[in-house]
Design a protein around this motif. Sequence first.
Motif, PDB file in Angstrom:
ATOM      1  N   GLY A  39     -94.444-111.316  -9.849  1.00  0.00           N
ATOM      2  CA  GLY A  39     -95.501-110.460  -9.322  1.00  0.00           C
ATOM      3  C   GLY A  39     -95.451-110.303  -7.807  1.00  0.00           C
ATOM      4  O   GLY A  39     -96.175-109.498  -7.243  1.00  0.00           O
ATOM      5  N   ALA A  40     -94.596-111.056  -7.142  1.00  0.00           N
ATOM      6  CA  ALA A  40     -94.528-111.048  -5.676  1.00  0.00           C
ATOM      7  C   ALA A  40     -93.956-109.737  -5.120  1.00  0.00           C
ATOM      8  O   ALA A  40     -94.145-109.433  -3.949  1.00  0.00           O
ATOM      9  CB  ALA A  40     -93.688-112.226  -5.185  1.00  0.00           C
ATOM     10  N   TYR A  41     -93.284-108.962  -5.958  1.00  0.00           N
ATOM     11  CA  TYR A  41     -92.636-107.734  -5.491  1.00  0.00           C
ATOM     12  C   TYR A  41     -93.384-106.479  -5.952  1.00  0.00           C
ATOM     13  O   TYR A  41     -93.009-105.371  -5.608  1.00  0.00           O
ATOM     14  CB  TYR A  41     -91.187-107.680  -5.988  1.00  0.00           C
ATOM     15  CG  TYR A  41     -90.367-108.828  -5.451  1.00  0.00           C
ATOM     16  CD1 TYR A  41     -89.632-108.680  -4.277  1.00  0.00           C
ATOM     17  CD2 TYR A  41     -90.341-110.057  -6.093  1.00  0.00           C
ATOM     18  CE1 TYR A  41     -88.890-109.732  -3.769  1.00  0.00           C
ATOM     19  CE2 TYR A  41     -89.611-111.110  -5.583  1.00  0.00           C
ATOM     20  CZ  TYR A  41     -88.891-110.951  -4.429  1.00  0.00           C
ATOM     21  OH  TYR A  41     -88.163-111.995  -3.921  1.00  0.00           O
ATOM     22  N   GLU A  42     -94.431-106.682  -6.719  1.00  0.00           N
ATOM     23  CA  GLU A  42     -95.144-105.596  -7.380  1.00  0.00           C
ATOM     24  C   GLU A  42     -95.584-104.467  -6.435  1.00  0.00           C
ATOM     25  O   GLU A  42     -95.452-103.299  -6.768  1.00  0.00           O
ATOM     26  CB  GLU A  42     -96.357-106.172  -8.105  1.00  0.00           C
ATOM     27  CG  GLU A  42     -96.961-105.238  -9.108  1.00  0.00           C
ATOM     28  CD  GLU A  42     -97.988-105.962  -9.947  1.00  0.00           C
ATOM     29  OE1 GLU A  42     -99.171-105.640  -9.797  1.00  0.00           O
ATOM     30  OE2 GLU A  42     -97.594-106.845 -10.739  1.00  0.00           O
ATOM     31  N   ASP A  43     -96.114-104.813  -5.279  1.00  0.00           N
ATOM     32  CA  ASP A  43     -96.583-103.804  -4.324  1.00  0.00           C
ATOM     33  C   ASP A  43     -95.544-103.483  -3.256  1.00  0.00           C
ATOM     34  O   ASP A  43     -95.842-102.746  -2.318  1.00  0.00           O
ATOM     35  CB  ASP A  43     -97.873-104.281  -3.646  1.00  0.00           C
ATOM     36  CG  ASP A  43     -99.016-104.408  -4.631  1.00  0.00           C
ATOM     37  OD1 ASP A  43     -99.030-103.648  -5.618  1.00  0.00           O
ATOM     38  OD2 ASP A  43     -99.893-105.257  -4.422  1.00  0.00           O
ATOM     39  N   ARG A  44     -94.356-104.049  -3.398  1.00  0.00           N
ATOM     40  CA  ARG A  44     -93.315-103.854  -2.388  1.00  0.00           C
ATOM     41  C   ARG A  44     -92.219-102.908  -2.836  1.00  0.00           C
ATOM     42  O   ARG A  44     -91.712-102.115  -2.046  1.00  0.00           O
ATOM     43  CB  ARG A  44     -92.678-105.203  -2.031  1.00  0.00           C
ATOM     44  CG  ARG A  44     -93.636-106.185  -1.401  1.00  0.00           C
ATOM     45  CD  ARG A  44     -92.961-107.508  -1.138  1.00  0.00           C
ATOM     46  NE  ARG A  44     -91.899-107.344  -0.149  1.00  0.00           N
ATOM     47  CZ  ARG A  44     -90.967-108.255   0.074  1.00  0.00           C
ATOM     48  NH1 ARG A  44     -90.938-109.375  -0.621  1.00  0.00           N
ATOM     49  NH2 ARG A  44     -90.041-108.041   0.989  1.00  0.00           N
ATOM     50  N   VAL A  45     -91.808-103.022  -4.102  1.00  0.00           N
ATOM     51  CA  VAL A  45     -90.629-102.296  -4.571  1.00  0.00           C
ATOM     52  C   VAL A  45     -90.676-102.200  -6.099  1.00  0.00           C
ATOM     53  O   VAL A  45     -91.180-103.102  -6.764  1.00  0.00           O
ATOM     54  CB  VAL A  45     -89.342-103.023  -4.100  1.00  0.00           C
ATOM     55  CG1 VAL A  45     -89.197-104.384  -4.738  1.00  0.00           C
ATOM     56  CG2 VAL A  45     -88.102-102.199  -4.318  1.00  0.00           C
ATOM     57  N   LEU A  46     -90.204-101.079  -6.619  1.00  0.00           N
ATOM     58  CA  LEU A  46     -89.997-100.960  -8.061  1.00  0.00           C
ATOM     59  C   LEU A  46     -88.620-101.535  -8.361  1.00  0.00           C
ATOM     60  O   LEU A  46     -87.656-101.215  -7.665  1.00  0.00           O
ATOM     61  CB  LEU A  46     -90.026 -99.495  -8.496  1.00  0.00           C
ATOM     62  CG  LEU A  46     -91.329 -98.743  -8.328  1.00  0.00           C
ATOM     63  CD1 LEU A  46     -91.130 -97.288  -8.737  1.00  0.00           C
ATOM     64  CD2 LEU A  46     -92.428 -99.367  -9.130  1.00  0.00           C
TER      65      LEU A  46
END
Length: 169
Positions: free
Chosen positions: A76-83
């Motif tokens: 979940g650490a990348y959810e708002d950063r990159v698809l």
Amino acid sequence: MKNLFRALIVFAALLGVVTWAQSGSRDAEGELLREITDLREEAAHGLPILVEFALHACPYCRVAEEEFLKPMIRSGAYEDRVLIRKLSMDRRTVIDFDGQEIRTHELAARYGARMAPTVVVLSPEGELLSRPVVGLKTVDFYGGYLDRAIDEAEQAMAERGQPEVVAAR
């Protein structure tokens, strides 16, 4: 002797249940790393798109997916950063950023994906935002290579005047 036989039967049954449960969880996770069929649809999210160019029978691609990409998604650490997506080069065509159908090998060539796996991070407009991560160099450093590519992409997006992606962290 009879107790040993019973213990072996119980052990075999438990092993079967564990194997069945694990295969079910793998099937449920099959959609965890979504395969790209329409880049324009992915771009609509407004985030950078990490694309793994992969081949179906590629063992290195499987390692990249199972040991790195899927855990990144699960965290979940990348959810708002990159698809985080996969593009199978075994596919004949996909929909490009402009809505036109394009052959996957042409798209791969555009981004320098000459071998699998190659990971690129693209802007929602289809621009390359970081250096490609080519091959599965060293498993010990691969996660760092992916993180560096994502960081470079975020920086490039911010420099282009799209700070909301960085602020969404």
